[in-house]
Design a protein around this motif. Structure first.
Motif, PDB file in Angstrom:
ATOM      1  N   GLU A 185      28.780  24.753   3.506  1.00 32.14           N
ATOM      2  CA  GLU A 185      29.010  25.019   4.930  1.00 32.14           C
ATOM      3  C   GLU A 185      30.365  25.684   5.146  1.00 32.14           C
ATOM      4  N   ARG A 214      28.753  20.216   2.384  1.00 27.66           N
ATOM      5  CA  ARG A 214      29.974  20.490   3.132  1.00 27.66           C
ATOM      6  C   ARG A 214      30.704  21.700   2.574  1.00 27.66           C
ATOM      7  N   LEU A 273      23.591  25.371  10.142  1.00 26.84           N
ATOM      8  CA  LEU A 273      24.083  24.692   8.941  1.00 26.84           C
ATOM      9  C   LEU A 273      24.055  23.180   9.057  1.00 26.84           C
ATOM     10  N   ILE A 274      24.577  22.628  10.162  1.00 24.03           N
ATOM     11  CA  ILE A 274      24.635  21.168  10.291  1.00 24.03           C
ATOM     12  C   ILE A 274      23.242  20.536  10.275  1.00 24.03           C
ATOM     13  N   ASP A 293      27.121  27.283  12.654  1.00 24.29           N
ATOM     14  CA  ASP A 293      27.415  25.925  12.195  1.00 24.29           C
ATOM     15  C   ASP A 293      26.549  24.879  12.893  1.00 24.29           C
TER      16      ASP A 293
END
Length: 374
Positions: free
Chosen positions: A226, A223, A305-306, A301
């Motif tokens: 990110e 997190r 990333l997620i 994102d």
């Protein structure tokens, strides 16, 4: 009147006195417990945030300490070496950024009333447009509510800056101390807590604590990485325009991105508002909207990333994520919205592990119940 009747009355009277005494004792204990809980809450009210930040810092610095410790260096010395490295990096960054940040922050405090006034003007125009189309919402004063919130927000920033500085000063003292003990004695603390469990549940509690600590460490690192990448992408994207306060807007976008669903939308508002006030609705404004919405959130994102950093660690249904955000916000405000999802993930992991152990290994009581004839 028979002796039996008299005995019954005596019993009823005795029962009444016992019941009254029990209620009195219960109320006394409840009052004492409430006072005791209030004392504990007051004594620990300022420790929640330092402990949380220290736990996060220990998750981040733990792999570096373990890497240095492999070179036949004691763990305590490894921690001090990591602290020295972090202190040097922070001093270099502060020396380079301090003059620019101080000037930028003073300018932002001066410009805040102008931005909020423009925001209220836009809301007034939107309210008039909506009321002309939907007359039944004429009684709702959207502009007045927005003006009140904006004035409270600006006043909180202008008045609360010295208090925030004092709080940051206390965090700079407490967080390194707590982090040091978490790094040095974290495994010992965890083993001590696990050893308190009953023998028949020891293996389950041991495995559960190991799984939770490992997944939470990976989740927190993911997190934060990110948020850092999102903030960097927004900063780089905004640097191609003439918008002011680009570093602050990038940091704000990265921090708010820690709050699922709601955070990215909140992180866009200041940049879009400043662009609308200073640049107008030209090509640079629409590029800023593309940077926030399309590049940072959808492409970087959601698509990159997620799936790589987050999905395999949280794996929660969107409904549970929303409930965790709402309940966390009710309890601890913005900080609760950030930690709500990790707490929900811990609860899910615990429930799944307990269910797995109950299905795989029959506990003694469960085994006796299964052997008992029906």
């Amino acid at each position: 009147m028979t002796p039996k009747t008299e005995l019954t009355r005596v019993h009823l009277l005795l029962f009444f006195f016992v019941l009254a005494a029990g209620i009195a004792v219960g109320l006394s204990l409840f009052s004492s417990a409430s006072t005791f809980l209030d004392l504990i809450r007051t004594a620990t009210s300022g420790l929640f945030l330092p402990l949380l930040l220290s736990l996060i810092a220990s998750f981040l610095l733990g792999p570096i300490v373990a890497f240095i410790e492999r070179e036949n260096i004691s763990r305590t010395l490894s921690i001090f070496l990591v602290y020295l490295l972090v202190a040097i990096l922070l001093l270099l960054a502060a020396g380079w950024l301090s003059p620019h940040w101080q000037e930028m922050w003073i300018s932002l405090r001066t410009d805040l009333p102008r931005y909020t006034a423009k925001f209220i003007t836009l809301l007034r125009d939107a309210q008039e447009n909506l009321q002309s189309r939907f007359p039944y919402i004429e009684s709702y004063d959207l502009t007045g509510r927005a003006r009140t919130l904006a004035e409270q927000f600006v006043a909180q920033i202008l008045v609360g800056t010295p208090k925030s500085a004092l709080r940051i000063g206390s965090l700079l003292i407490l967080v390194p101390i707590f982090t040091f003990f978490f790094l040095r004695d974290g495994n010992l603390i965890l083993r001590t807590c696990v050893s308190l469990s009953p023998n028949r549940y020891f293996e389950m509690v041991h495995d559960l604590s190991s799984v939770i600590s490992r997944q939470m460490a990976d989740f927190i690192r993911g997190r934060l990485l990110e948020a850092f990448i999102i903030g960097l992408v927004v900063t780089i994207g905004l640097s191609f325009t003439d918008i002011r306060y680009t570093p602050i807007l990038g940091i704000f976008a990265g921090i708010t991105n820690l709050i699922p669903y709601v955070g990215p939308l909140v992180g866009m508002v200041p940049g879009i508002l400043i662009a609308l006030v200073d640049l107008g609705m030209g090509g640079q404004f629409w590029w800023i909207v593309i940077v926030y919405f399309l590049i940072a959130q959808i492409i970087v994102d959601n698509f990159i990333l997620i799936p790589i950093l987050i999905s395999r660690y949280s794996n929660l249904h969107p409904l549970w994520v929303l409930l965790a955000i709402i309940m966390g916000g009710k309890l601890y405000g913005v900080l609760g919205m950030i930690i709500g999802v990790p707490v929900a993930s811990i609860i899910k992991i615990a429930l799944l592990e307990i269910r797995h152990y109950r299905n795989t290994f029959a506990l003694p009581d469960t085994a006796q119940d299964l052997d008992r004839p029906t």
